[in-house]
Design a protein around this motif. Structure first.
Motif, PDB file in Angstrom:
ATOM      1  N   ARG A  27      80.148  21.638  66.594  1.00  0.00           N
ATOM      2  CA  ARG A  27      80.641  23.001  66.791  1.00  0.00           C
ATOM      3  C   ARG A  27      79.676  24.054  66.264  1.00  0.00           C
ATOM      4  NH1 ARG A  27      83.944  27.070  64.944  1.00  0.00           N
ATOM      5  NH2 ARG A  27      83.836  26.414  62.783  1.00  0.00           N
ATOM      6  N   ALA A  53      82.859  32.280  72.568  1.00  0.00           N
ATOM      7  CA  ALA A  53      83.945  32.932  71.841  1.00  0.00           C
ATOM      8  C   ALA A  53      85.290  32.298  72.193  1.00  0.00           C
ATOM      9  CB  ALA A  53      83.963  34.424  72.165  1.00  0.00           C
ATOM     10  N   GLN A  56      85.568  29.300  70.195  1.00  0.00           N
ATOM     11  CA  GLN A  56      85.998  29.584  68.823  1.00  0.00           C
ATOM     12  C   GLN A  56      87.519  29.699  68.757  1.00  0.00           C
ATOM     13  OE1 GLN A  56      84.221  29.761  66.048  1.00  0.00           O
ATOM     14  NE2 GLN A  56      82.176  29.603  66.910  1.00  0.00           N
ATOM     15  N   TRP A  59      89.238  26.250  69.399  1.00  0.00           N
ATOM     16  CA  TRP A  59      89.120  25.367  68.230  1.00  0.00           C
ATOM     17  C   TRP A  59      90.244  25.660  67.249  1.00  0.00           C
ATOM     18  CZ3 TRP A  59      87.895  26.235  62.947  1.00  0.00           C
ATOM     19  CH2 TRP A  59      87.549  25.089  62.225  1.00  0.00           C
ATOM     20  N   ALA A 111      85.703  22.369  72.476  1.00  0.00           N
ATOM     21  CA  ALA A 111      86.286  23.090  71.337  1.00  0.00           C
ATOM     22  C   ALA A 111      87.614  22.485  70.909  1.00  0.00           C
ATOM     23  CB  ALA A 111      86.453  24.563  71.687  1.00  0.00           C
ATOM     24  N   GLY A 228      86.611  33.654  59.682  1.00  0.00           N
ATOM     25  CA  GLY A 228      86.252  33.214  61.021  1.00  0.00           C
ATOM     26  C   GLY A 228      85.315  34.166  61.727  1.00  0.00           C
ATOM     27  N   ALA A 232      81.675  32.670  62.945  1.00  0.00           N
ATOM     28  CA  ALA A 232      81.397  32.587  64.378  1.00  0.00           C
ATOM     29  C   ALA A 232      80.258  33.517  64.780  1.00  0.00           C
ATOM     30  CB  ALA A 232      82.649  32.920  65.168  1.00  0.00           C
ATOM     31  N   THR A 236      76.711  31.764  66.166  1.00  0.00           N
ATOM     32  CA  THR A 236      76.395  32.087  67.556  1.00  0.00           C
ATOM     33  C   THR A 236      75.147  32.950  67.669  1.00  0.00           C
ATOM     34  OG1 THR A 236      78.765  32.026  68.076  1.00  0.00           O
ATOM     35  CG2 THR A 236      77.318  33.044  69.706  1.00  0.00           C
ATOM     36  N   GLN A 350      90.185  31.507  63.700  1.00  0.00           N
ATOM     37  CA  GLN A 350      89.440  31.423  64.942  1.00  0.00           C
ATOM     38  C   GLN A 350      89.714  32.581  65.884  1.00  0.00           C
ATOM     39  OE1 GLN A 350      87.403  29.240  63.263  1.00  0.00           O
ATOM     40  NE2 GLN A 350      86.793  29.305  65.405  1.00  0.00           N
ATOM     41  N   GLY A 353      87.096  34.373  64.745  1.00  0.00           N
ATOM     42  CA  GLY A 353      85.902  33.754  65.304  1.00  0.00           C
ATOM     43  C   GLY A 353      85.637  34.195  66.735  1.00  0.00           C
ATOM     44  N   PHE A 354      86.696  34.322  67.529  1.00  0.00           N
ATOM     45  CA  PHE A 354      86.549  34.800  68.909  1.00  0.00           C
ATOM     46  C   PHE A 354      85.883  36.171  68.927  1.00  0.00           C
ATOM     47  CE2 PHE A 354      88.186  37.563  72.252  1.00  0.00           C
ATOM     48  CZ  PHE A 354      87.846  36.865  73.389  1.00  0.00           C
ATOM     49  N   ALA A 357      82.078  36.061  67.704  1.00  0.00           N
ATOM     50  CA  ALA A 357      81.126  35.563  68.700  1.00  0.00           C
ATOM     51  C   ALA A 357      81.002  36.516  69.887  1.00  0.00           C
ATOM     52  CB  ALA A 357      81.551  34.172  69.172  1.00  0.00           C
TER      53      ALA A 357
END
Length: 403
Positions: A27, A53, A56, A59, A111, A228, A232, A236, A350, A353-354, A357
């Motif tokens: 990952r 993204a 992310q 996941w 993911a 996150g 991320a 990335t 996450q 994280g989205f 990224a």
């Protein structure tokens, strides 16, 4: 019922650490493929960043689902399914050339597969089988396994990309991910029965509803969102940041490896300190430290050694948030549904994280660099440090301090 012998306990911990080493390596090295994928497909940095993204988010979104299945039926079937999904998604990626194809392979399949062999399932499975005094150390040790995977695999993947091509590197990751299947053997069987704090007869649904009304639990979610976002964005777009500074790709791979190396120490330290001090203070200190580290990076001249020092300092805090966050969830609600409840906090992680990224790609396209993302990192780190302070948490018991 808990694992009775030290040998059996270590077997569980080492197996879980090895699984996380592989899934996290798969990952956290995806950023190294961003530029090669852009060259091969011509889709553009923003489009590929969006697919990553989505990965992310998936996941994180997969973990409470897989956590609930593992809480009910056991962890081994979940980990085996995850290995198949992870390997399949990675192996199929070189054969797609559209954004929709990348959304399916990197964004959904791989993911979700990595999520099935990640923190919530592994820490939950071991916590349910270990005595209370071993749990904080175990979560730190398992977390360190994921960091070791990043340390080993980031330079190795970059070496394979440079020498054999990105397709060979990705297929090698796919094959490696299948090793998690035999490693899952010590986690076979349904988890032992565990009581829920104060409510031994709570169903999973009722426990989740009660947790989502708990202010301390929601504060954990808010802080983990920031974690996150940071991670991320960096995994990335750190290669892109290094390239903007006119430095070779090997610098980014080495920096990612150093993050993993120093997070081994950070994770083990967090697991040990969580037995002695209030976990909310550890979280506040960790997030506050990130704000200082990022600000120092922005003020420093951009050389290879700047990236290495930055990576080492940030690496110490990288996933050191996981042991105290998981520990606080266990303190608040007990062990029975830990995989599910911790999985929900990882979903918040996450969601962050989205945005980390995706917005990183948009910022690069709009402004030509990542300056505004670094400023957002600092602001969110300060907010995360403050939001953890109201969490209710009793002082560690004297027995835990002595352990």
């Amino acid at each position: 019922m808990t694992t009775s012998t030290p040998r059996a306990a270590w077997g569980l911990i080492l197996a879980a650490s090895a699984i996380l080493m592989i899934t996290m390596a798969a990952r956290l090295t995806t950023g190294l493929f961003l530029s090669p994928l852009n060259t091969a497909t011509g889709l553009g940095i923003a489009s590929i960043s969006f697919a990553m993204a989505v990965g992310q988010f998936m996941w994180g979104a997969s973990q409470p689902v897989f956590g609930a299945v593992a809480d009910k039926y056991g962890s081994m079937p979940v980990i085996v399914l995850g290995a198949v999904l992870l390997a399949g998604g990675l192996a199929a990626t070189p054969f797609v050339s559209t954004q929709w194809g990348l959304l399916v392979t990197l964004g959904i399949l791989s993911a979700s597969g990595a999520g099935a062999g990640s923190f919530s399932i592994l820490i939950g499975a071991t916590a349910q089988r270990l005595s209370a005094e071993r749990r904080a150390f175990a979560s730190g040790f398992i977390n360190a396994g994921g960091s070791f995977g990043q340390f080993v695999f980031a330079p190795l993947v970059q070496f394979l990309i440079a020498r054999a091509g990105w397709i060979t590197a990705m297929l090698a990751l796919a094959a490696t991910s299948l090793l998690t299947i035999p490693l899952a053997w010590p986690l076979r069987g349904k988890p032992p029965a565990q009581s829920v704090v104060g409510h031994g007869d709570l169903t999973l649904g009722r426990q989740v509803r009660e947790a989502m009304r708990d202010r301390s639990y929601l504060c954990l979610h808010a802080g983990f969102f920031t974690c996150g976002f940071h991670i991320a964005f960096l995994v990335t777009h750190l290669p892109g940041e290094v390239a903007l500074c006119g430095l070779p790709a090997g610098v980014s791979a080495t920096a990612l490896g150093l993050i993993g190396l120093f997070n081994i120490a950070g994770s083990l330290a967090a697991g040990a300190l969580a037995q002695r001090y209030r976990m909310k203070w550890l979280l506040a200190l960790t997030y506050g430290g990130r704000a200082v580290i990022i600000a120092a990076y922005l003020l420093a001249p951009k050389s290879a050694w700047t990236f290495y020092v930055f990576a080492a300092a940030l690496g110490f805090t990288w996933l050191a948030t996981v042991p105290p966050t998981a520990g606080l969830v266990g303190k608040l609600f007990g062990m029975r549904y830990l995989a599910t409840l911790f999985g929900l906090t990882l979903l918040s992680h996450q969601i962050g994280g989205f945005f980390g990224a995706w917005l990183g790609g948009l910022a690069f396209v709009r402004f030509g660099d990542y300056s505004w993302m670094w400023y957002a990192d600092i602001a969110l780190a300060v907010a995360a440090a403050l939001v953890n302070l109201p969490i209710r948490e009793a002082k560690p018991a004297p027995a835990a301090v002595a352990a």
